[in-house]
Design an enzyme around this catalytic site. Sequence first.
Site, short mmCIF file in Angstrom:
data_model
loop_
_atom_site.label_atom_id
_atom_site.label_comp_id
_atom_site.label_asym_id
_atom_site.label_seq_id
_atom_site.Cartn_x
_atom_site.Cartn_y
_atom_site.Cartn_z
N GLU A 1 1.05 -1.35 -0.11
CA GLU A 1 -0.06 0.04 0.02
C GLU A 1 0.81 1.29 -0.11
OE1 GLU A 1 -3.29 -0.09 2.74
OE2 GLU A 1 -4.04 -1.96 2.07
N GLU B 1 -5.66 -9.08 0.67
CA GLU B 1 -6.49 -8.61 2.09
C GLU B 1 -8.03 -8.55 1.41
OE1 GLU B 1 -5.34 -5.57 4.53
OE2 GLU B 1 -3.35 -5.84 4.22
#
Length: 415
Positions: free
Chosen positions: A134, A245
């Site tokens: 991220e 995720e």
Amino acid sequence: MRASELLAGAAALLASGVSAEAYLGFNSGNTLPSREAKFKKDWVQEFTTAQNLKNSPGVFNAVRLYTNIQAYSQTSEPIEAFEAAIETNTKILLGVWASGTNTIEPEIKALQNGIAKYGKKLTDLIIGASIGSEDLYRVSVTGIQNKSGVGAGPAELVKFISDWKKAFQGTAIANVPIGHVDTWDAWTNGTNKPVIDAVDWVGVDEYPYYENGKGNNIENSGYLFDRAYDAIEGAVGGKPIWVTETGWPYVGQTWDQAEATIKNQQYYWQEVGCRKLFGKVPTFWYNLRDSNPDNEMKFAITDNLSTTPHFDLTCPKTFKTTPKASSSSASATSAATGTGVSSPSSMESGSSGSGSSGSGSSGSASSGTASSSEPATVTAPAESAVATGSATSVKGVSAAAVAGMTLLVGVFAML
């Protein structure tokens, strides 16, 4: 058609037909909810529970780690999850922290130390490595607005990927597939294409729960997930997609139209996990056990690592999310504007420490993920979860790959 052209076409077909095994696993950080470091026994307990969940649709025998470094280590001490994985035969997706640092050398050194200690027992379990988690989201407009922490741009990530490949060139994990994990709308941002070009697979963190302003009630969660997934497919040029995720909280605030309940957690498991992912796409669910005490939202599917989860994990035979309804929702491309949320894990980005805990933090408003980069040491920057699998041996070969091999044989017969 000339033989050389046939050969090129066959090679392309073969390459496109070879895909990763549809791994089933959970995310796992290197600290406990108390912020204490995890040790071998803690991971053994996690991995054992994951492989013995009641009514599981498959065996969850893989783990996504957030770092190679043991929590609170002052040196590049290999994370004790390695030894636990060896003992439980758990496949490992490695993670390398890439934000707020100009080197990934501590991560590289920790893995090298682990390989020197455990050898083939460890390298045979590595299924992939993710360089960064991220980081692109954090440097995006949305990430900055949400104060998500220091990130890293495409040029930095490409350099780190190159550094990793050089470090392990000629070793037992030289051919392990390299990826990067980010929020879904980071992948649809054209400025990040250099990262797509540099990786073997793209890791996606996607949480419809956090998709503000898009009708994020639980009944719409499958459609929102499909829209994001379709947008990624259109942006990555055929690169394999790993869902690193996703999940739905059972405790936490109502996020726009999204409610955190066990009933909704089960609905999401069925409509996204069972319908779309399990057995089809490499998947690392968020999460088996909550680790971040700062995150109001709780995503664990079990209490105290019981093998009896909060809800029945059995997959239904029919689903409420239909392809037609999915395609009729707003276009995936136009939706890729970063109005979703960052994963709970990304909120815990590794600030000071070489270990990451892998618990979810509160969702921000980025690309709809639940962030999980959690460092817990005081030396190297924290590491986000990635994969290092022993890609030297391809475990899944599709029918297209077989056809490509057959074509290759025919081509050589004509030469």
